[in-house]
Design an enzyme around this catalytic site. Structure first.
Site, PDB file in Angstrom:
ATOM      1  N   LYS A 196      37.925  35.116  38.903  1.00 38.02           N
ATOM      2  CA  LYS A 196      38.167  35.328  40.302  1.00 38.02           C
ATOM      3  C   LYS A 196      39.482  36.069  40.519  1.00 38.02           C
ATOM      4  O   LYS A 196      39.681  36.699  41.551  1.00 38.02           O
ATOM      5  CB  LYS A 196      38.251  33.999  41.041  1.00 38.02           C
ATOM      6  N   GLY A 197      40.352  35.988  39.567  1.00 40.14           N
ATOM      7  CA  GLY A 197      41.728  36.442  39.735  1.00 40.14           C
ATOM      8  C   GLY A 197      41.931  37.890  40.100  1.00 40.14           C
ATOM      9  O   GLY A 197      42.859  38.226  40.822  1.00 40.14           O
TER      10      GLY A 197
ATOM     11  N   GLU B 292      41.875  43.243  35.104  1.00 35.31           N
ATOM     12  CA  GLU B 292      42.308  41.848  35.010  1.00 35.31           C
ATOM     13  C   GLU B 292      43.504  41.610  35.923  1.00 35.31           C
ATOM     14  O   GLU B 292      44.283  42.522  36.181  1.00 35.31           O
ATOM     15  CB  GLU B 292      42.745  41.528  33.569  1.00 35.31           C
ATOM     16  N   ASP B 293      43.666  40.369  36.355  1.00 41.70           N
ATOM     17  CA  ASP B 293      44.866  40.019  37.101  1.00 41.70           C
ATOM     18  C   ASP B 293      46.058  39.911  36.166  1.00 41.70           C
ATOM     19  O   ASP B 293      47.137  40.401  36.464  1.00 41.70           O
ATOM     20  CB  ASP B 293      44.675  38.727  37.903  1.00 41.70           C
TER      21      ASP B 293
ATOM     22  N   ASP C 185      47.456  37.691  29.205  1.00 40.56           N
ATOM     23  CA  ASP C 185      48.419  36.718  28.685  1.00 40.56           C
ATOM     24  C   ASP C 185      48.203  36.571  27.173  1.00 40.56           C
ATOM     25  O   ASP C 185      48.788  37.315  26.393  1.00 40.56           O
ATOM     26  CB  ASP C 185      48.229  35.401  29.435  1.00 40.56           C
TER      27      ASP C 185
ATOM     28  N   LYS D 259      51.685  40.130  30.447  1.00 41.70           N
ATOM     29  CA  LYS D 259      52.647  39.096  30.047  1.00 41.70           C
ATOM     30  C   LYS D 259      52.462  38.828  28.563  1.00 41.70           C
ATOM     31  O   LYS D 259      51.503  38.203  28.147  1.00 41.70           O
ATOM     32  CB  LYS D 259      52.433  37.823  30.868  1.00 41.70           C
TER      33      LYS D 259
ATOM     34  N   ARG E  16      45.980  31.720  45.398  1.00 43.31           N
ATOM     35  CA  ARG E  16      45.428  33.076  45.307  1.00 43.31           C
ATOM     36  C   ARG E  16      45.720  33.915  46.554  1.00 43.31           C
ATOM     37  O   ARG E  16      45.870  35.115  46.479  1.00 43.31           O
ATOM     38  CB  ARG E  16      43.905  33.035  45.126  1.00 43.31           C
TER      39      ARG E  16
END
Length: 172
Positions: A40-41, A96-97, A100, A128, A162
């Site tokens: 959802k990000g 992608e949000d 990581d 990140k 969000r």
């Protein structure tokens, strides 16, 4: 919101999204492009990104699960929503949000290539590298952030935050 520390404001986000869209538009001029948003990000980021493109694009979504309601990946990636359009012999950008650990992106690259994608590139709002566990190449990163658990602008903690229009470090 005393548990939130500002990391990126609206203007910084908007400028980086615009610049990234211009780069993608230049790189894929006169080429068919499919952008696959990771739910959802990435939905807010993808929406702003495609509105800043100057080229036509086809959009689809996938959904994966690895975090649950925690703050760290379980390492077990599962596909919970498959892509619905044909990407055989097409250029694909995974949107992608945040990248990581890199595990989800690596999983999705393999998945999309198995469907015949000609090229698969990665575009992320936040790169990140603090907890990177696999060697994935991020082709387009709006922001590189060293550390912290981030929320806002689509990023969540247990499905919360969000809706925030800026990005914050959540003090847990």
């Amino acid at each position: 919101m005393s548990d939130l520390i500002s990391v990126l404001n609206k203007n910084e986000i908007a400028q980086s999204v615009f610049s990234t869209a211009q780069k993608i538009s230049s790189d894929f001029k006169n080429r068919e492009l499919v952008m696959v948003g990771v739910l959802k990000g990435a939905f807010i980021f993808l929406s702003d990104l495609v509105r800043n493109l100057t080229i036509p694009v086809t959009i689809d979504f996938v959904s994966t699960s690895s975090y649950g309601s925690g703050t760290s990946s379980s390492g077990q990636i599962k596909l919970t929503k498959e892509i619905e359009i044909d990407i055989n012999k097409k250029n694909v950008i995974i949107v992608e949000d945040i990248v990581d650990t890199g595990l989800t992106v690596a999983f999705l690259i393999h998945y999309l290539k198995s469907l015949g994608a000609e090229k698969v590139k990665i575009c992320t709002l936040i790169d990140k590298q603090e907890r990177r566990e696999t060697d994935v190449k991020v082709d387009y990163a709006c922001h590189v952030v060293k550390e912290g658990f981030l929320v806002g602008y689509g990023l969540d903690y247990a499905e919360k935050y969000r809706e925030l229009s800026e990005i914050y470090h959540l003090k847990l």
